[in-house]
Design a protein around this motif. Sequence first.
Motif, mmCIF file in Angstrom:
data_model
loop_
_atom_site.group_PDB
_atom_site.id
_atom_site.type_symbol
_atom_site.label_atom_id
_atom_site.label_comp_id
_atom_site.label_asym_id
_atom_site.label_seq_id
_atom_site.Cartn_x
_atom_site.Cartn_y
_atom_site.Cartn_z
ATOM 1 N N ARG A 77 -14.501 10.716 -18.751
ATOM 2 C CA ARG A 77 -15.674 10.390 -17.938
ATOM 3 C C ARG A 77 -16.457 11.661 -17.592
ATOM 4 O O ARG A 77 -15.896 12.614 -17.076
ATOM 5 C CB ARG A 77 -15.201 9.696 -16.659
ATOM 6 C CG ARG A 77 -16.300 9.101 -15.836
ATOM 7 C CD ARG A 77 -15.682 8.223 -14.765
ATOM 8 N NE ARG A 77 -16.676 7.448 -14.058
ATOM 9 C CZ ARG A 77 -16.365 6.477 -13.204
ATOM 10 N NH1 ARG A 77 -15.107 6.169 -12.978
ATOM 11 N NH2 ARG A 77 -17.304 5.814 -12.587
ATOM 12 N N SER A 110 -6.757 4.851 -11.046
ATOM 13 C CA SER A 110 -7.136 3.520 -11.518
ATOM 14 C C SER A 110 -6.252 3.113 -12.702
ATOM 15 O O SER A 110 -5.050 3.317 -12.653
ATOM 16 C CB SER A 110 -8.630 3.482 -11.859
ATOM 17 O OG SER A 110 -8.997 2.156 -12.164
ATOM 18 N N ASP A 144 -2.610 5.749 -7.308
ATOM 19 C CA ASP A 144 -3.748 4.950 -6.854
ATOM 20 C C ASP A 144 -3.266 4.031 -5.740
ATOM 21 O O ASP A 144 -2.087 3.678 -5.674
ATOM 22 C CB ASP A 144 -4.322 4.120 -8.015
ATOM 23 C CG ASP A 144 -5.739 3.617 -7.732
ATOM 24 O OD1 ASP A 144 -6.692 4.175 -8.304
ATOM 25 O OD2 ASP A 144 -5.890 2.667 -6.928
ATOM 26 N N THR A 146 -4.092 0.974 -5.458
ATOM 27 C CA THR A 146 -4.043 -0.413 -5.907
ATOM 28 C C THR A 146 -2.918 -0.630 -6.911
ATOM 29 O O THR A 146 -2.906 -0.017 -7.981
ATOM 30 C CB THR A 146 -5.407 -0.788 -6.530
ATOM 31 O OG1 THR A 146 -6.412 -0.527 -5.550
ATOM 32 C CG2 THR A 146 -5.453 -2.245 -6.941
ATOM 33 N N VAL A 149 -3.558 -1.718 -10.746
ATOM 34 C CA VAL A 149 -4.083 -0.713 -11.682
ATOM 35 C C VAL A 149 -3.030 0.350 -12.007
ATOM 36 O O VAL A 149 -2.968 0.830 -13.142
ATOM 37 C CB VAL A 149 -5.416 -0.075 -11.208
ATOM 38 C CG1 VAL A 149 -6.507 -1.111 -11.133
ATOM 39 C CG2 VAL A 149 -5.281 0.690 -9.908
ATOM 40 N N ASN A 217 -14.531 10.075 -8.281
ATOM 41 C CA ASN A 217 -15.157 8.773 -8.094
ATOM 42 C C ASN A 217 -14.392 7.870 -7.139
ATOM 43 O O ASN A 217 -14.291 6.670 -7.332
ATOM 44 C CB ASN A 217 -15.372 8.101 -9.459
ATOM 45 C CG ASN A 217 -16.199 8.987 -10.383
ATOM 46 O OD1 ASN A 217 -17.318 9.349 -10.038
ATOM 47 N ND2 ASN A 217 -15.642 9.383 -11.506
ATOM 48 N N VAL A 218 -13.829 8.470 -6.110
ATOM 49 C CA VAL A 218 -13.236 7.694 -5.020
ATOM 50 C C VAL A 218 -13.817 8.138 -3.678
ATOM 51 O O VAL A 218 -14.070 7.315 -2.804
ATOM 52 C CB VAL A 218 -11.690 7.751 -5.037
ATOM 53 C CG1 VAL A 218 -11.170 9.172 -4.904
ATOM 54 C CG2 VAL A 218 -11.112 6.880 -3.926
ATOM 55 N N PHE A 222 -16.064 6.733 0.704
ATOM 56 C CA PHE A 222 -15.594 7.091 2.046
ATOM 57 C C PHE A 222 -16.729 7.620 2.926
ATOM 58 O O PHE A 222 -17.718 8.139 2.424
ATOM 59 C CB PHE A 222 -14.521 8.197 1.955
ATOM 60 C CG PHE A 222 -13.262 7.809 1.221
ATOM 61 C CD1 PHE A 222 -13.010 6.491 0.843
ATOM 62 C CD2 PHE A 222 -12.320 8.776 0.898
ATOM 63 C CE1 PHE A 222 -11.845 6.156 0.164
ATOM 64 C CE2 PHE A 222 -11.149 8.441 0.226
ATOM 65 C CZ PHE A 222 -10.916 7.135 -0.147
HETATM 66 C C1 LIG Z 1 -13.770 4.128 -9.442
HETATM 67 S S1 LIG Z 1 -12.036 4.383 -9.555
HETATM 68 C C2 LIG Z 1 -11.976 6.030 -10.215
HETATM 69 C C3 LIG Z 1 -10.994 6.168 -11.375
HETATM 70 C C4 LIG Z 1 -10.985 7.540 -12.034
HETATM 71 N N1 LIG Z 1 -10.610 8.599 -11.127
HETATM 72 C C5 LIG Z 1 -12.338 7.843 -12.658
HETATM 73 O O1 LIG Z 1 -13.030 8.733 -12.193
HETATM 74 O O2 LIG Z 1 -12.699 7.185 -13.643
HETATM 75 C C6 LIG Z 1 -11.583 4.579 -7.847
HETATM 76 C C7 LIG Z 1 -10.119 4.302 -7.546
HETATM 77 O O3 LIG Z 1 -9.799 4.801 -6.251
HETATM 78 C C8 LIG Z 1 -8.781 3.978 -5.708
HETATM 79 N N2 LIG Z 1 -8.724 4.179 -4.253
HETATM 80 C C9 LIG Z 1 -9.584 3.732 -3.307
HETATM 81 N N3 LIG Z 1 -9.180 4.123 -2.089
HETATM 82 C C10 LIG Z 1 -8.036 4.825 -2.253
HETATM 83 C C11 LIG Z 1 -7.131 5.480 -1.375
HETATM 84 N N4 LIG Z 1 -7.322 5.487 -0.046
HETATM 85 N N5 LIG Z 1 -6.056 6.092 -1.897
HETATM 86 C C12 LIG Z 1 -5.847 6.113 -3.233
HETATM 87 N N6 LIG Z 1 -6.661 5.509 -4.121
HETATM 88 C C13 LIG Z 1 -7.746 4.877 -3.630
HETATM 89 C C14 LIG Z 1 -9.184 2.595 -6.142
HETATM 90 O O4 LIG Z 1 -8.087 1.707 -6.143
HETATM 91 C C15 LIG Z 1 -9.763 2.825 -7.539
HETATM 92 O O5 LIG Z 1 -8.819 2.564 -8.540
#
Ligand SMILES: C[S@@+](CC[C@H](N)C(=O)[O-])C[C@H]1O[C@@H](n2cnc3c(N)ncnc32)[C@H](O)[C@@H]1O
Lengths: 282, 129
Positions: A77, A110, A144, A146, A149, A217-218, A222
């Motif tokens: 990505r 993810s 992650d 979730t 995933v 991308n997390v 927030f």
């Molecule tokens: C959009 S994906 C990004 C995947 C990968 N890092 C990318 O850039 O392609 C965001 C992920 O963050 C995870 N996520 C959201 N809040 C989180 C948290 N508090 N702790 C860990 N993971 C989290 C979600 O479950 C999701 O799978």
Amino acid sequence: MNPATFQFLAGIVKERSGGVLTADQSYMLDTRLAPLLKRENLPSLDALAMKLRSPAAGMLAQEMTELLTTNESHFFRDGKPFEYLRTILPELHKARAAGLPIRIWSAACSTGQEAYSIAIILSELQDAGDATWKARRFEIFGTDLTKVVVDRAREGVFTQFEVQRGLPVRQLMKNFQQIEGRWRAHDRLRAYMKFQQANLLHDLRGFGKFDLIFCRNVLIYFDLPTKARVLNALTAQLAPDGALFLGAAETAMGITDRLEPIGGQRGIYRPAAQAAPVRARA
Amino acid sequence: MTISALVVDDSTVVRKVARRILEKHGFSIREAADGQQALNAVAEDMPRLVLLDRNMPVMDGIEFLKRLRETYGSSEPTVVMCTTEAAQDRILEGLEAGADEYVMKPFDEAILMDKLGMVGLGPEGGDAG
Ligand SMILES: C[S@@+](CC[C@H](N)C(=O)[O-])C[C@H]1O[C@@H](n2cnc3c(N)ncnc32)[C@H](O)[C@@H]1O
């Protein structure tokens, strides 16, 4: 849905994941939570909220939170951060004593595309490198929030659609085997990897120190204090000469002073030299 | 700068879809319905990109590709195969015949532009997002 219900459900999501839901996303609750309502035999989101008010509903609250995460990902990505691995990994390899593993964390992995992309580059560097490269141990740790995933990442089997997003065909041919129309990563890549469900809002110190951390991308989901808290906690797990990789739309600038950008690399940071000793905030 | 592309597919529907996506991204398009027509089009004017189906009447994509590379060498044009043939050995066959990238149908704009980015013909010569 009653506005109070939205506020209440969004509050649970924020507390459990850090993710901020805005009112214009309330349609997402309807679509994503429909299967949960059906299974729980609940007529509406208002009824779900009622049920979640019971102190025994922790599991259900977690399930709901995970259903509302955005798990979109693809291989390599944004390209550039992965190219930078070809620069920084040789530096780390040179800097680390022979017996030490180099540890890389995909901190919101993810379905695993990020971790497998890293593994592909590692295997290429090891193939091209001398005996010291071949002897070096590398660990990729994917986590992650979730569960579904993380399970998929561990399985390492991708659909035809997924392997066409970001992954050049030659790397697909070299690193994956086709099984019934889906593509399974070779054991060679899997050998680097471990996956585990983990929440970035929880105490991260138990995971140990990492040479490279991808948290991509997390943070965009927030609010500012949560971003700062997670960035500081991740920095505390980062080696002094390590690097933190953020997503293309994310920055640490103005959010924490414990990180400084690596020159010429957008979204890549190292621990700030002058910062006071970093401690993770619980 | 416009990039010239030759879309080779026996399905008018696929050609139309590919044309729409590529024109949107500034490519100039010619079409061919089989490998023989494609060879003629290349002889007339060498495109930068060939988007190539595999199974076609008269001359299939693999045969076209072999002849193309025999006649003009391996450096140009860039060839992206675009076919329902998604078995791993079929893909390898395409690469051996001289394809640079490979799109498994069905495709959409994201996949196509992503793949073109990988061969340096995407938007900004790179990542399609
Ligand atoms: C959009 S994906 C990004 C995947 C990968 N890092 C990318 O850039 O392609 C965001 C992920 O963050 C995870 N996520 C959201 N809040 C989180 C948290 N508090 N702790 C860990 N993971 C989290 C979600 O479950 C999701 O799978």
